[in-house]
Enzyme design. Structure first.
Site, short mmCIF file in Angstrom:
data_model
loop_
_atom_site.label_atom_id
_atom_site.label_comp_id
_atom_site.label_asym_id
_atom_site.label_seq_id
_atom_site.Cartn_x
_atom_site.Cartn_y
_atom_site.Cartn_z
N ASN A 176 -10.17 -14.20 -22.63
CA ASN A 176 -9.25 -13.68 -22.48
C ASN A 176 -8.17 -12.21 -23.13
OD1 ASN A 176 -7.97 -11.14 -21.11
ND2 ASN A 176 -7.10 -12.50 -19.47
N ARG A 217 -14.00 -11.42 -20.76
CA ARG A 217 -12.97 -10.53 -19.60
C ARG A 217 -13.01 -9.09 -20.35
NH1 ARG A 217 -7.36 -11.31 -16.35
NH2 ARG A 217 -7.90 -9.85 -14.59
N HIS A 225 -9.25 -7.60 -10.76
CA HIS A 225 -9.59 -8.79 -9.83
C HIS A 225 -10.61 -9.02 -9.41
CE1 HIS A 225 -4.86 -9.08 -9.58
NE2 HIS A 225 -4.64 -9.33 -10.34
N ARG A 278 4.99 -4.41 -10.90
CA ARG A 278 4.39 -2.98 -10.67
C ARG A 278 5.43 -2.54 -9.40
NH1 ARG A 278 -1.09 -4.91 -12.45
NH2 ARG A 278 -0.11 -6.42 -13.62
N GLU A 295 -10.85 -17.65 -12.09
CA GLU A 295 -12.07 -17.03 -12.64
C GLU A 295 -12.17 -17.22 -14.18
OE1 GLU A 295 -7.62 -14.72 -12.33
OE2 GLU A 295 -8.48 -12.90 -12.19
#
Ligand code: AMP
Length: 401
Positions: free
Chosen positions: A12, A93, A182, A243, A386
């Protein structure tokens, strides 16, 4: 380690970091993991973990190529040896697969070009994801490299959920639609929930609440996503660490016109100075809870806004799904924070959603039912993974190549 199933190196790659994990795709065991941080800065660091053994190096890492070279060196030096681990694929990813990618793909020059072309839709993520792919392909040329897209699970959202109600020509010209994010986690968790509850996936309706530093909700019917809270970018939807999530678009216009804020300043405000951080000064929920316990009013409000937003999505997705068999909490907050779980579902008994306070209490490291036996909807904490999800998809694609 020289078993026949082999391992997958999951990568990633971010703008200034590379996270990696060597995964056994069959058992899910992480044989090694680590992170290269502060790439491009004067002082960088590399942390490589094998079981409980941690190797930490502080050294400048000028670019991603050097970073990955250091990581491969550590695999040689402290193990496990990548040759012995029989790496059958490298899984990368990639945040934005746009309208093009509906599933994982074997990387070639054309795929690299398309990931690059999608960069305007994810300017902070796709370029470093691509850099990671390029250096990894250079350093590990004999292994298949597979790109796994965060948006793929939401590629086939119904038009009603994917379409923004704006001028359709503008939307088409600039590829404006809901892509979600996601997705790897939402797909993994929705499948694992059905398996955990012993239900056929095709007949299971689930609301997945991925609450980490980034946070998103999805409605999944029979294994297919039918709505999700993140939009063109991972800014829309739930309140996150830094966020804002949902906001009246007119706020942006107001700030531009009346506060003289530039587009970049508004971008910074909404992505980095909002959410829990903007409201309370802290982006980590543990710190927000502490402030609230100490009597800080802003922190209390921040927690209320955070849980209220989740509750609104649960209600909305209950309406979208009609029948909700399961609600799954996952990621850092979802797995660890019993107060958020309780707050988000408080008062939903009329919808058939009832938490059991005792079952809900504490952090959960394994799948756990936290609803009462009488609850029509089964509420579950289901730890996401993940890396394992990427590893499995990489094996599927690499095996078929
Ligand atoms: P993730 O993005 O999934 O790694 O989640 C990271 C976030 O999880 C952190 O920013 C914290 O807000 C939250 N978190 C981690 N551990 C806990 C905990 N024990 N209690 C509450 N929140 C936690």
């Amino acid at each position: 380690m020289s078993d026949s199933t082999g391992s997958v190196l999951v990568v990633n790659s971010g703008s200034s970091s590379i996270k990696y994990q060597l995964v056994d795709p069959t058992t899910g065991e992480a044989r090694a993991s680590g992170i290269v941080e502060r790439i491009g800065e004067a002082a960088g660091s590399v942390r490589h973990e094998v079981g409980d053994a941690v190797t930490q190096r502080e050294l400048p890492v000028p670019d991603h190529g050097v970073g990955l070279r250091i990581v491969l060196g550590l695999f040689d030096e402290v193990g496990p040896s990548l040759a012995d681990a029989h790496v059958v694929a490298v899984g990368h990813r990639v945040v934005q697969g746009g309208p093009r990618f509906s599933g994982p793909v074997l990387v070639d020059a054309e795929v690299e070009r398309q990931i690059d072309e999608l960069s305007p839709l994810a300017p902070l993520h796709n370029p470093p994801n691509l850099t990671g792919i390029r250096v990894a392909r250079e350093l590990l040329p004999d292994v298949p490299h597979v790109a796994v897209f965060d948006t793929a699970f939401f590629h086939d959202l119904p038009a009603a959920a994917a379409t923004y109600a704006i001028d359709r020509d503008v939307a088409a010209a600039y590829q404006v639609r809901r892509y979600g994010a996601h997705g790897t986690s939402h797909q993994y968790v929705s499948r694992e929930v059905a398996a955990f509850l012993g239900r056929p996936l095709e007949d299971t309706n689930t609301i997945v609440l991925h609450l980490g530093n980034g946070a998103s909700a999805s409605a999944v019917r029979g294994g297919h996503a039918v709505d999700t809270s993140m939009g063109l970018t991972p800014l829309e939807g739930l309140v996150m660490g830094t966020r804002s999530g949902d906001i009246d678009p007119a706020v942006l216009i107001h700030l531009q016109r009346n506060a003289g804020m530039s587009v970049d300043e508004i971008d910074d405000l909404l992505n980095r100075r909002s959410g829990l951080k903007g409201m309370s000064g802290e982006n980590d929920l543990r710190a927000v809870h502490q402030l609230a316990a100490d009597g800080d009013e802003h922190a209390r409000t921040a927690l209320e806004v955070y849980t209220h937003r989740i509750k609104k999505y649960v209600g909305a997705y209950a309406a979208v799904l009609g029948r909700v068999d399961a609600i799954a909490f996952t990621a850092g907050v979802g797995e660890n924070d019993d107060q958020v779980r309780a707050g988000a579902l408080e008062g939903l008994a009329p919808l058939g959603i009832e938490l059991d306070a005792e079952r809900n209490a504490g952090r959960k490291k394994a799948p756990t039912i936290i609803s009462t036996d009488a609850s029509r909807t089964t509420v579950v904490v289901l730890p996401t993974n993940e890396e394992l999800a990427i590893a499995r998809q990489a094996v599927e694609v690499a095996g078929a190549s």
